[in-house]
Design a protein around this motif. Structure first.
Motif, PDB file in Angstrom:
ATOM      1  N   LEU A   1       0.883  -1.159   0.000  1.00 21.33           N
ATOM      2  CA  LEU A   1       0.000   0.000   0.000  1.00 21.33           C
ATOM      3  C   LEU A   1       0.918   1.204   0.000  1.00 21.33           C
ATOM      4  CD1 LEU A   1      -3.107   0.639   0.193  1.00 21.33           C
ATOM      5  CD2 LEU A   1      -2.599   1.328   2.523  1.00 21.33           C
ATOM      6  N   PHE A   2       1.008   1.873  -1.143  1.00 19.91           N
ATOM      7  CA  PHE A   2       1.910   3.005  -1.297  1.00 19.91           C
ATOM      8  C   PHE A   2       1.159   4.273  -0.921  1.00 19.91           C
ATOM      9  CE2 PHE A   2       3.914   6.419  -3.690  1.00 19.91           C
ATOM     10  CZ  PHE A   2       5.232   6.252  -3.300  1.00 19.91           C
ATOM     11  N   CYS A   3       1.705   5.008   0.051  1.00 20.18           N
ATOM     12  CA  CYS A   3       1.035   6.194   0.586  1.00 20.18           C
ATOM     13  C   CYS A   3       1.930   7.413   0.426  1.00 20.18           C
ATOM     14  CB  CYS A   3       0.739   6.001   2.073  1.00 20.18           C
ATOM     15  SG  CYS A   3      -0.157   4.486   2.438  1.00 20.18           S
ATOM     16  N   GLY A   4       1.435   8.399  -0.283  1.00 21.92           N
ATOM     17  CA  GLY A   4       2.105   9.685  -0.376  1.00 21.92           C
ATOM     18  C   GLY A   4       1.475  10.623   0.635  1.00 21.92           C
ATOM     19  N   LEU A   5       2.275  11.078   1.594  1.00 19.11           N
ATOM     20  CA  LEU A   5       1.798  11.976   2.653  1.00 19.11           C
ATOM     21  C   LEU A   5       2.458  13.327   2.454  1.00 19.11           C
ATOM     22  CD1 LEU A   5       2.136   9.429   5.576  1.00 19.11           C
ATOM     23  CD2 LEU A   5       0.045  10.058   4.359  1.00 19.11           C
ATOM     24  N   PHE A   6       1.648  14.349   2.224  1.00 17.68           N
ATOM     25  CA  PHE A   6       2.140  15.678   1.888  1.00 17.68           C
ATOM     26  C   PHE A   6       1.870  16.625   3.051  1.00 17.68           C
ATOM     27  CE2 PHE A   6       1.256  13.296  -1.861  1.00 17.68           C
ATOM     28  CZ  PHE A   6       2.293  13.596  -2.737  1.00 17.68           C
ATOM     29  N   MET A   7       2.943  16.996   3.764  1.00 21.24           N
ATOM     30  CA  MET A   7       2.814  17.834   4.952  1.00 21.24           C
ATOM     31  C   MET A   7       2.392  19.248   4.576  1.00 21.24           C
ATOM     32  SD  MET A   7       6.254  16.475   6.890  1.00 21.24           S
ATOM     33  CE  MET A   7       6.147  17.654   8.200  1.00 21.24           C
ATOM     34  N   ALA A   8       1.615  19.874   5.453  1.00 20.41           N
ATOM     35  CA  ALA A   8       1.204  21.264   5.265  1.00 20.41           C
ATOM     36  C   ALA A   8       2.166  22.212   5.985  1.00 20.41           C
ATOM     37  CB  ALA A   8      -0.217  21.468   5.765  1.00 20.41           C
TER      38      ALA A   8
ATOM     39  N   LEU B   1       3.165  -1.752   4.177  1.00 20.72           N
ATOM     40  CA  LEU B   1       2.843  -0.327   4.189  1.00 20.72           C
ATOM     41  C   LEU B   1       4.074   0.456   3.765  1.00 20.72           C
ATOM     42  CD1 LEU B   1       0.759   1.873   4.894  1.00 20.72           C
ATOM     43  CD2 LEU B   1       1.666   1.836   7.230  1.00 20.72           C
ATOM     44  N   ALA B   2       3.963   1.205   2.670  1.00 22.77           N
ATOM     45  CA  ALA B   2       5.069   2.015   2.153  1.00 22.77           C
ATOM     46  C   ALA B   2       4.675   3.483   2.250  1.00 22.77           C
ATOM     47  CB  ALA B   2       5.359   1.644   0.706  1.00 22.77           C
ATOM     48  N   LEU B   3       5.465   4.271   2.981  1.00 21.74           N
ATOM     49  CA  LEU B   3       5.148   5.683   3.202  1.00 21.74           C
ATOM     50  C   LEU B   3       6.199   6.570   2.544  1.00 21.74           C
ATOM     51  CD1 LEU B   3       4.355   5.490   7.024  1.00 21.74           C
ATOM     52  CD2 LEU B   3       2.714   5.439   5.137  1.00 21.74           C
ATOM     53  N   ASP B   4       5.745   7.476   1.702  1.00 23.72           N
ATOM     54  CA  ASP B   4       6.583   8.540   1.155  1.00 23.72           C
ATOM     55  C   ASP B   4       6.079   9.827   1.785  1.00 23.72           C
ATOM     56  OD1 ASP B   4       8.363   7.263  -0.479  1.00 23.72           O
ATOM     57  OD2 ASP B   4       7.763   8.306  -2.300  1.00 23.72           O
ATOM     58  N   ILE B   5       6.927  10.514   2.537  1.00 25.34           N
ATOM     59  CA  ILE B   5       6.514  11.702   3.266  1.00 25.34           C
ATOM     60  C   ILE B   5       7.233  12.912   2.677  1.00 25.34           C
ATOM     61  CG2 ILE B   5       6.378  12.813   5.525  1.00 25.34           C
ATOM     62  CD1 ILE B   5       6.567   9.880   6.687  1.00 25.34           C
ATOM     63  N   TYR B   6       6.449  13.883   2.251  1.00 30.29           N
ATOM     64  CA  TYR B   6       6.980  15.080   1.602  1.00 30.29           C
ATOM     65  C   TYR B   6       6.798  16.269   2.531  1.00 30.29           C
ATOM     66  CZ  TYR B   6       6.512  11.991  -2.389  1.00 30.29           C
ATOM     67  OH  TYR B   6       6.600  10.927  -3.236  1.00 30.29           O
TER      68      TYR B   6
END
Length: 149
Positions: free
Chosen positions: A108-115, A138-143
């Motif tokens: 489950l690829f998750c792109g998390l885009f911080m505010a 669980l795969a998390l990409d955090i920007y």
């Protein structure tokens, strides 16, 4: 007498999230995965198939077979809701998931885009259990807030 004081601090919410269930394998046949899981893919390809880029129109060759199911973008982030959205469309039969997991790579690829510079999020035990029972990594990409979206 011991007293506990609530600090009232909360971390900021992740600005938005994008989530996709991905299944990969050289022998993967997208039509078979669709039949097993009971839902059409958002995007799929056979190994060696030409893939046309949506925004650029560039053509590339699929290095492996793939099957993807994407959840709707959520703003602010709602990873638990996106997990429920995706898994709610698919079979709950854990034997099917075990078979797929033995033959293919599933995540489950998750792109998390911080505010802001200090955002956070959490997953419920129900979401973690659902992923674990199905063998979904669980795969998390955090920007961070400064990255382009």
């Amino acid at each position: 007498m011991l007293r506990f004081v609530e600090i009232g601090w909360q971390m900021g919410c992740i600005g938005h999230s994008r989530v996709s269930l991905r299944i990969f394998g050289d022998a993967l046949r997208p039509v078979e995965i669709t039949l097993l899981l009971g839902c059409e893919a958002t995007q799929a390809a056979y190994k060696g198939e030409e893939i046309h880029g949506r925004s650029t129109g560039q053509v590339r060759i699929a290095r492996t077979g793939s099957w993807h199911l994407q959840a709707e973008r959520r703003e602010p982030e709602d990873l638990n809701g996106q997990i429920e959205e995706i898994l709610g469309k698919l079979t709950a039969d854990l034997d099917v998931w075990a078979d797929i997991g033995q033959r293919y790579r599933v995540d489950l690829f998750c792109g998390l885009f911080m505010a802001t510079s200090n955002d956070g999020m959490s997953l419920t035990p129900a979401s973690l259990l659902a992923l674990g029972q199905r063998g979904i990594e669980l795969a998390l990409d955090i920007y961070d807030a400064g990255d382009n979206r």
